[in-house]
Write a protein that holds these residues in place. Structure first.
Motif, PDB file in Angstrom:
ATOM      1  N   THR A  71       0.828  -1.278   0.039  1.00  0.00           N
ATOM      2  CA  THR A  71      -0.075  -0.016   0.172  1.00  0.00           C
ATOM      3  C   THR A  71       0.849   1.176   0.115  1.00  0.00           C
ATOM      4  OG1 THR A  71       0.025  -0.405   2.427  1.00  0.00           O
ATOM      5  CG2 THR A  71      -1.985  -1.091   1.050  1.00  0.00           C
ATOM      6  N   GLU A  72       1.840   1.129   0.698  1.00  0.00           N
ATOM      7  CA  GLU A  72       2.888   2.418   1.001  1.00  0.00           C
ATOM      8  C   GLU A  72       3.467   2.545  -0.551  1.00  0.00           C
ATOM      9  OE1 GLU A  72       6.124   4.172   4.196  1.00  0.00           O
ATOM     10  OE2 GLU A  72       4.675   2.786   4.560  1.00  0.00           O
ATOM     11  N   TYR A  73       3.673   1.434  -0.937  1.00  0.00           N
ATOM     12  CA  TYR A  73       4.329   1.617  -2.455  1.00  0.00           C
ATOM     13  C   TYR A  73       3.640   2.504  -3.578  1.00  0.00           C
ATOM     14  CZ  TYR A  73       6.025   0.907  -7.256  1.00  0.00           C
ATOM     15  OH  TYR A  73       6.535   0.929  -8.562  1.00  0.00           O
ATOM     16  N   ARG A  74       2.115   2.020  -3.328  1.00  0.00           N
ATOM     17  CA  ARG A  74       1.320   2.793  -4.418  1.00  0.00           C
ATOM     18  C   ARG A  74       1.358   4.182  -3.756  1.00  0.00           C
ATOM     19  NH1 ARG A  74      -0.788  -2.599  -4.286  1.00  0.00           N
ATOM     20  NH2 ARG A  74      -1.970  -2.450  -2.276  1.00  0.00           N
ATOM     21  N   GLU A  75       1.678   4.515  -2.682  1.00  0.00           N
ATOM     22  CA  GLU A  75       1.687   6.094  -2.325  1.00  0.00           C
ATOM     23  C   GLU A  75       2.908   6.472  -2.964  1.00  0.00           C
ATOM     24  OE1 GLU A  75       0.599   7.998   1.231  1.00  0.00           O
ATOM     25  OE2 GLU A  75      -1.507   7.449   0.335  1.00  0.00           O
TER      26      GLU A  75
END
Lengths: 324, 277
Positions: B71-75
């Motif tokens: 999820t943080e990679y998508r941010e």
């Protein structure tokens, strides 16, 4: 017969244009076009027709000589030339996605008409060129003839004094071509000077009051279509001799009947000779051939056309078809 | 039918006319958008698919490599894709400009008493306005994919301004290329060259995960400055700051597009004038 230089709508004197690597596109072009006339630039591919139009329409600078359009010098005063001319190039220079009306309004605004004036002008031109029914359809759905008419309409937004048409009917079917021809005739009748380039002899013959024949960057002959044809000579009689008959003997009979030296084309088995006296000569020849027992396959009286002018005055035959 | 009289342009009003002409040309391209909305979808296809591919197919793997959850990679990813979309705009601008050169629209405009600069400036203005629409759609999709900004309206607007600045610079690159290539077909063939520009940058993969010889050029890629700057402005996670550019991301995100424009705009104008030769 030549146009008075002082009031010529288009005047080119010794115009030269050289493209690096391609040699001379124009090699001393002289041209004088009287106001309110349709003048044709006729020539084969590479004769320099398009270059001439592009220089006169201020799209390309000339290397030498001088040119004036509507009284303004194209080299020193291109802005004033642009305000007086219309240009329709080889391709309809239209936005394919926009409608005909949007194209007209956009180019009218770029002619610096106010929004309301642009709308009115667009409406008037759509009506004049019979495009009202298709006015709000995208141009990519237009037929070739409609596209050309819209292109003409766009080039006339400013009510141009001088209109340049580069091969206006290339790629059009005969009906569309007639539509464009009619539009050009109406324009000339209303006082616009039209300079058009064409490879079609028929087009030059039908539309233009004067024709400049171009070859290798210069004008090799100029005059009205009938003057140009007269330069090639009068009508010619052509006789097709049936196989098995002696060509030389037939030529002798024809020579005696017409008092003229015949040309013999052995491959096509045709004999042709210049003739004066029209139908009377045909009758005389028919009797002579009959007396000689020579049943010709075909006897025809052919008036010279611009093709003959072309072959006589330029390096080679005109190539009709695509390209510039 | 009498021809309309035309307002004479005095020297003092020439700038005003150039601005008016620019707007007329820009409006033409905006009409295109309204008449062919599918073209906009085509443009957005690459970033949208990239969200899906990188965000979900490679997301967890790349996240693991960065030692963060997917999820943080998508941010991390979305700001990169915003900038990538701006860069991909070069292709559209080049193709459209080359088509106008080929189709004679440019010749017609050059035979009009309009300002020739307006032909170029109108294209650039339209590109920027279309980019706003693209960014709005992408940010909306981003939110759906779990991206969000963590800062106030000021930094968010600043980030958008940097993206628009980048798009304006890319627009002038596209205009110059469009005037140089031989036609729209050639422009399409060269389109693939945008990929290294868009990927060898701090966009999709953080530069510290690239081989060392690639990380240097990637850091100096003009896109990287913008991406690092807007990640910061949006409050999104970034890779470890590894270069001088990353340490000065905001000034570099202003300087790069200005420098590119300062190079390409005069060259495009010279090319336009050179067409008369």
């Amino acid at each position: 017969m030549s146009t008075d230089r002082r009031d010529a709508a288009i005047l080119a004197e010794g115009v030269r244009k050289h493209y690096p690597g391609r040699g001379a596109a124009l090699d001393g072009l002289d041209l004088a076009v009287a106001p309110g006339t349709v003048h044709g630039l006729l020539g084969p591919n590479g004769a320099g027709k398009t270059t001439a139009v592009r220089i006169l329409a201020t799209l390309v600078r000339l290397d030498g000589g001088s040119a004036r359009v509507a009284g303004c010098d194209v080299a020193s005063d291109p802005a004033r030339v642009r305000a007086r001319i219309g240009l329709a190039g080889q391709h309809a220079a239209l936005d394919e996605v926009l409608s005909g009306r949007q194209n007209l309004e956009m180019f009218a605004r770029l002619h610096h008409l106010r929004a309301r004036a642009a709308r009115r002008r667009a409406g008037a031109l759509l009506e004049r060129f019979d495009l009202e029914a298709a006015a709000d359809r995208p141009v990519r759905n237009y037929s070739g003839g409609m596209r050309r008419r819209l292109d003409l309409a766009v080039s006339l937004i400013r009510g141009a004094d001088v209109l340049f048409l580069d091969e206006p009917s290339t790629g059009l079917d005969p009906r569309s071509r007639n539509e464009v021809w009619n539009a050009v005739r109406e324009l000339a009748a209303s006082g616009t000077t039209v300079l058009l380039t064409t490879q079609y002899l028929e087009e030059a013959d039908r539309l233009c009051s004067r024709i400049s024949l171009m070859d290798r960057g210069r004008v090799v002959a100029e005059g009205s279509p009938s003057e140009l044809k007269a330069r090639v000579g009068g009508s010619r009689l052509e006789v097709a001799v049936p196989a098995g008959r002696d060509l030389a003997a037939a030529a002798g009979s024809i020579s005696a009947a017409l008092c003229a030296a015949p040309e013999i084309d052995p491959a096509a088995r045709r004999i042709s000779a210049p003739v004066r006296g029209g139908v009377g000569a045909l009758g005389r020849l028919a009797r002579t051939l009959d007396e000689a027992g020579l049943q010709a396959d075909d006897v025809s009286l052919r008036r010279p056309d611009l093709d003959d002018v072309f072959l006589r005055l330029t390096a080679g035959p005109i190539r009709e078809g695509k390209g510039r | 039918m009498s021809a309309p009289t035309v307002v004479a342009a005095s020297r003092s009003s020439r700038l005003a006319w150039a601005a008016a002409d620019t707007w007329v040309v820009a409006r033409r391209h905006l009409w295109h958008l309204l008449r062919r909305p599918d073209e906009l979808l085509g443009t957005l296809m690459i970033p949208v698919l990239a969200v899906a591919m990188f965000g979900f197919v490679f997301g967890d793997a790349l996240g693991a490599a960065m030692a963060v959850p997917g999820t943080e990679y998508r941010e991390f990813l979305l700001p990169g894709l915003f900038a990538l979309t701006m860069a991909f705009g070069i292709g559209n601008t080049t193709i459209a400009t080359a088509a106008d050169v080929r189709g004679g629209v440019l010749d017609r405009m050059r035979s009009l008493p309009m300002s020739p600069v307006a032909f170029l400036a109108g294209r650039s203005l339209a590109d920027v306005l279309v980019a706003l629409v693209e960014l709005a759609i992408l940010m909306g999709l981003g939110v759906l994919f779990g991206w969000q900004w963590h800062s106030g309206p000021g930094p968010v607007l600043a980030a958008l301004a940097l993206l628009i600045l980048l798009r304006a610079a890319c627009s002038w690159v596209g205009i110059l290329l469009g005037l140089l290539v031989s036609g729209p077909e050639a422009a399409m063939k060269y389109f693939a060259l945008v990929f290294p520009l868009a990927m060898v940058a701090d966009t999709v993969v953080p530069t510290h995960l690239m081989p060392g010889w690639l990380a240097g050029p990637a850091g100096w890629n003009p896109l990287s400055a913008t991406v690092v700057a807007i990640r910061d402005l949006f409050g999104n996670p970034a890779g470890p700051s590894a270069s001088w550019v990353a340490d000065h991301a905001v000034p570099m995100a202003v300087a790069w597009p200005l420098a590119i424009t300062a190079l390409c705009l005069p060259l495009a104008l010279a090319r336009l004038r050179g067409l008369a030769r």
